[in-house]
Motif scaffolding. Structure first.
Motif, PDB file in Angstrom:
ATOM      1  N   GLU A  90       0.381  13.424  -5.070  1.00  8.55           N
ATOM      2  CA  GLU A  90      -0.810  13.727  -4.282  1.00  8.55           C
ATOM      3  C   GLU A  90      -1.821  12.599  -4.314  1.00  8.55           C
ATOM      4  O   GLU A  90      -1.964  11.887  -5.297  1.00  8.55           O
ATOM      5  CB  GLU A  90      -1.460  15.015  -4.794  1.00  8.55           C
ATOM      6  N   SER A 132      -7.873   3.607 -10.658  1.00 10.34           N
ATOM      7  CA  SER A 132      -7.259   2.322 -10.298  1.00 10.34           C
ATOM      8  C   SER A 132      -8.326   1.245 -10.113  1.00 10.34           C
ATOM      9  O   SER A 132      -8.059   0.069 -10.276  1.00 10.34           O
ATOM     10  CB  SER A 132      -6.383   2.459  -9.046  1.00 10.34           C
ATOM     11  N   GLY A 166       0.791  -1.223   0.000  1.00 13.17           N
ATOM     12  CA  GLY A 166       0.000   0.000   0.000  1.00 13.17           C
ATOM     13  C   GLY A 166       0.825   1.276   0.000  1.00 13.17           C
ATOM     14  O   GLY A 166       0.294   2.357   0.172  1.00 13.17           O
ATOM     15  N   THR A 209       1.252   1.645  -8.186  1.00  7.91           N
ATOM     16  CA  THR A 209       0.667   2.850  -8.793  1.00  7.91           C
ATOM     17  C   THR A 209       1.766   3.708  -9.419  1.00  7.91           C
ATOM     18  O   THR A 209       1.632   4.179 -10.546  1.00  7.91           O
ATOM     19  CB  THR A 209      -0.097   3.655  -7.723  1.00  7.91           C
TER      20      THR A 209
HETATM   21  N1  LIG Z   1      -1.864   9.044  -5.554  1.00 11.11           N
HETATM   22  C1  LIG Z   1      -2.867   8.230  -5.203  1.00 11.11           C
HETATM   23  N2  LIG Z   1      -4.136   8.710  -5.089  1.00 11.11           N
HETATM   24  C2  LIG Z   1      -5.144   7.883  -4.733  1.00 11.11           C
HETATM   25  N3  LIG Z   1      -5.010   6.589  -4.460  1.00 11.11           N
HETATM   26  C3  LIG Z   1      -3.777   6.045  -4.547  1.00 11.11           C
HETATM   27  C4  LIG Z   1      -2.643   6.829  -4.920  1.00 11.11           C
HETATM   28  N4  LIG Z   1      -1.545   6.015  -4.928  1.00 11.11           N
HETATM   29  C5  LIG Z   1      -1.992   4.792  -4.564  1.00 11.11           C
HETATM   30  N5  LIG Z   1      -3.329   4.791  -4.338  1.00 11.11           N
HETATM   31  C6  LIG Z   1      -4.148   3.650  -3.927  1.00 11.11           C
HETATM   32  O1  LIG Z   1      -3.563   3.020  -2.809  1.00 11.11           O
HETATM   33  C7  LIG Z   1      -3.673   1.606  -2.912  1.00 11.11           C
HETATM   34  C8  LIG Z   1      -2.304   0.940  -2.776  1.00 11.11           C
HETATM   35  O2  LIG Z   1      -1.479   1.358  -3.845  1.00 11.11           O
HETATM   36  P1  LIG Z   1      -0.474   0.368  -4.575  1.00 11.11           P
HETATM   37  O3  LIG Z   1       0.196   1.180  -5.625  1.00 11.11           O
HETATM   38  O4  LIG Z   1      -1.155  -0.875  -5.016  1.00 11.11           O
HETATM   39  O5  LIG Z   1       0.548   0.037  -3.400  1.00 11.11           O
HETATM   40  P2  LIG Z   1       1.688  -1.101  -3.321  1.00 11.11           P
HETATM   41  O6  LIG Z   1       1.998  -1.545  -4.700  1.00 11.11           O
HETATM   42  O7  LIG Z   1       2.846  -0.405  -2.668  1.00 11.11           O
HETATM   43  O8  LIG Z   1       1.141  -2.185  -2.453  1.00 11.11           O
HETATM   44  C9  LIG Z   1      -4.315   1.317  -4.247  1.00 11.11           C
HETATM   45  O9  LIG Z   1      -5.687   1.046  -4.036  1.00 11.11           O
HETATM   46  C10 LIG Z   1      -4.153   2.594  -5.025  1.00 11.11           C
HETATM   47  O10 LIG Z   1      -5.211   2.798  -5.919  1.00 11.11           O
END
Ligand SMILES: Nc1ncnc2c1ncn2[C@@H]1O[C@H](COP(=O)(O)OP(=O)(O)O)[C@@H](O)[C@H]1O
Ligand SMILES: [Mg+2]
Length: 435
Positions: free
Chosen positions: A378, A387, A118, A123
């Motif tokens: 942000e 997403s 998370g 992302t």
């Molecule tokens: N800038 C952002 N704005 C809104 N939601 C985000 C943002 N970055 C990540 N998220 C949300 O947070 C959650 C975790 O992100 P993710 O990229 O899957 O993390 P990781 O790969 O580190 O486990 C996802 O549901 C994603 O959509």
């Protein structure tokens, strides 16, 4: 009471339903398609030229791709291929529009890594891949995480574990062991060294016959390919421990690095690794193959805490490798200790109006100094929403939401990408010529 047999039966039942459940959960046409980009986007956001300059060029040069005019609007809409054709053919102020690439070097490799789930790794990986492709770069994404978020977002759902990083590692074990055995036979020291044996369970999989390209899949973006992952690839963490036992001299952490070395230098510009939320065999391979380490972290205290422990554990793991393999590590393009061209921290899911977030970014700045990027990413509803459709903000059509909302979310990633680009270009320049 239950044993492994019960688990096997449960799994057999589950497998029978797997395809049906997938069809119910995902949209029926799971084939991902990339939308077209409007002339406004192409001029202002992608090629970064004046809209009137763009219109002038199109009017005066009939060989340029014309895009598609949609019934309801005046704008022309271009495919990614057309955007790239425009980039190749157009010059503005006598300047080429092709992206900067140091001559004669292999692709630059960047690992997006952190311990914490998370943190925004997938992302960031997805958005940087898309931003770079829109910037004219050819990208290879490597999904090291069996949760396969990046693979799913890039439209790959039916992946067998043979064709993941796990397959690359098992193939490498076979190849490296054969190489070591051949070297042992060839040694002229008089006493032949013992031959290491790999069990048939591994050699029978036929991974040794797979070519470099067999692991690479195309995506909906013509200039982005991926080495995907899948849930079954989680097995690697377990199997790799046994593999190491079979051949303790196998430099397991360099398997992916060796694999990528076999790609032609100019096949890609940028290789992006999405890492799993743990230090293990797969993430060590990612880190070891990377020129650049990008560490995303959320802006909370606990995230600061786990980022701190991540870099501590990574430091220890790299030091252990260095000490343990000093004598046996094969000579070649990589050496020990592992050297990164750069290490950067990137704050994600940042809310500028949140006092705690602002204070945490200041703390990050104090601690990490220049290693912290200037532009945090942000937290936006637009990215959260896109997403859910397994898409990046770049893929979502801005007409599907308020244009300002889309623009702001995209702007945040654009700034972070611009800084990422500066960083990877500098790292790229510093790579030694390998040609
Ligand atoms: N800038 C952002 N704005 C809104 N939601 C985000 C943002 N970055 C990540 N998220 C949300 O947070 C959650 C975790 O992100 P993710 O990229 O899957 O993390 P990781 O790969 O580190 O486990 C996802 O549901 C994603 O959509
Ligand atoms: Mg992830």
């Amino acid at each position: 009471m239950f044993t492994h047999q019960d688990l096997s039966e449960l799994q057999a039942n589950s497998l029978k339903m797997q395809n049906w459940i997938r069809q119910q959960t995902f949209s029926p046409e799971m084939d991902k398609k990339l939308r077209r980009f409007s002339s406004w986007e192409v001029a202002s956001l992608i090629l970064k030229i004046n809209q009137s300059t763009f219109r002038g060029r199109l009017a005066s040069d009939p060989t340029l791709p014309a895009g598609l005019v949609e019934e309801d609007g005046r704008q022309r809409w271009y495919t990614l291929e057309e955007v790239n054709e425009l980039r190749r053919k157009m010059k503005v102020n006598r300047q080429s529009m092709m992206p900067e690439r140091p001559a004669g070097k292999r692709a630059v490799r960047c690992a997006i890594a952190n311990f914490k789930g998370g943190a925004g790794k997938s992302t960031v990986a997805l958005h940087f891949a898309h931003a770079a492709a829109l910037d004219g770069y050819r990208v290879l994404a490597v999904d090291f995480d069996p949760q396969a978020t990046l693979s799913h977002s890039m439209g790959l759902t039916n992946v067998s574990e043979d064709h993941t990083v796990w397959g690359i590692m098992a193939r490498d074990l076979e190849r490296e062991t054969n190489r070591q055995n051949a070297a042992a036979v060839g040694a002229e020291s008089g006493t032949a060294l013992p031959q290491r044996r790999i069990p048939a369970a591994i050699t029978d999989m036929g991974l040794g016959d797979l070519r470099v390209n067999d692991f690479i899949k195309p995506t909906a973006w013509s200039t982005i390919d991926i080495v995907p992952s899948c849930a079954n690839a989680a097995f690697v963490e377990f199997a790799s421990a046994q593999y190491r036992h079979m051949n303790p001299e196998w430099s397991f952490f360099a398997a992916v690095s060796r694999y990528l070395d076999a790609l032609p230098d100019d096949a890609y510009d940028l290789i992006i690794f999405d890492c799993p939320p743990a230090i293990g065999y797969q993430s060590m391979n990612a880190v070891f193959a990377a020129d650049l380490l990008y560490i995303p972290s959320g802006p909370g205290y606990w995230e600061y805490d786990s980022t701190t422990s991540f870099i501590g554990q990574l430091a220890e793991a790299l030091e252990d490798l260095s000490a343990g393999f000093e004598q046996t590590f094969p000579a070649g393009k990589v050496s020990l200790p592992k050297v990164f061209q750069d290490i950067r921290f990137l704050v994600t899911r940042y809310e500028p109006s949140n006092d705690l977030h602002r204070a945490m970014v200041e703390a990050f700045r104090k601690v990490f100094g220049d290693r912290l990027t200037d532009n945090p990413i942000e937290m936006t509803r637009a990215v959260e929403q896109s997403s859910r459709f397994l898409s990046s903000i770049y893929e979502i059509d801005y007409r599907d939401m308020t244009r300002d909302t889309w623009r702001r979310a995209r702007g945040s990633f654009d700034l972070a990408y611009d800084e990422f680009k500066e960083t990877f270009l500098a790292a790229w320049q510093k790579l030694e010529d390998e040609a």
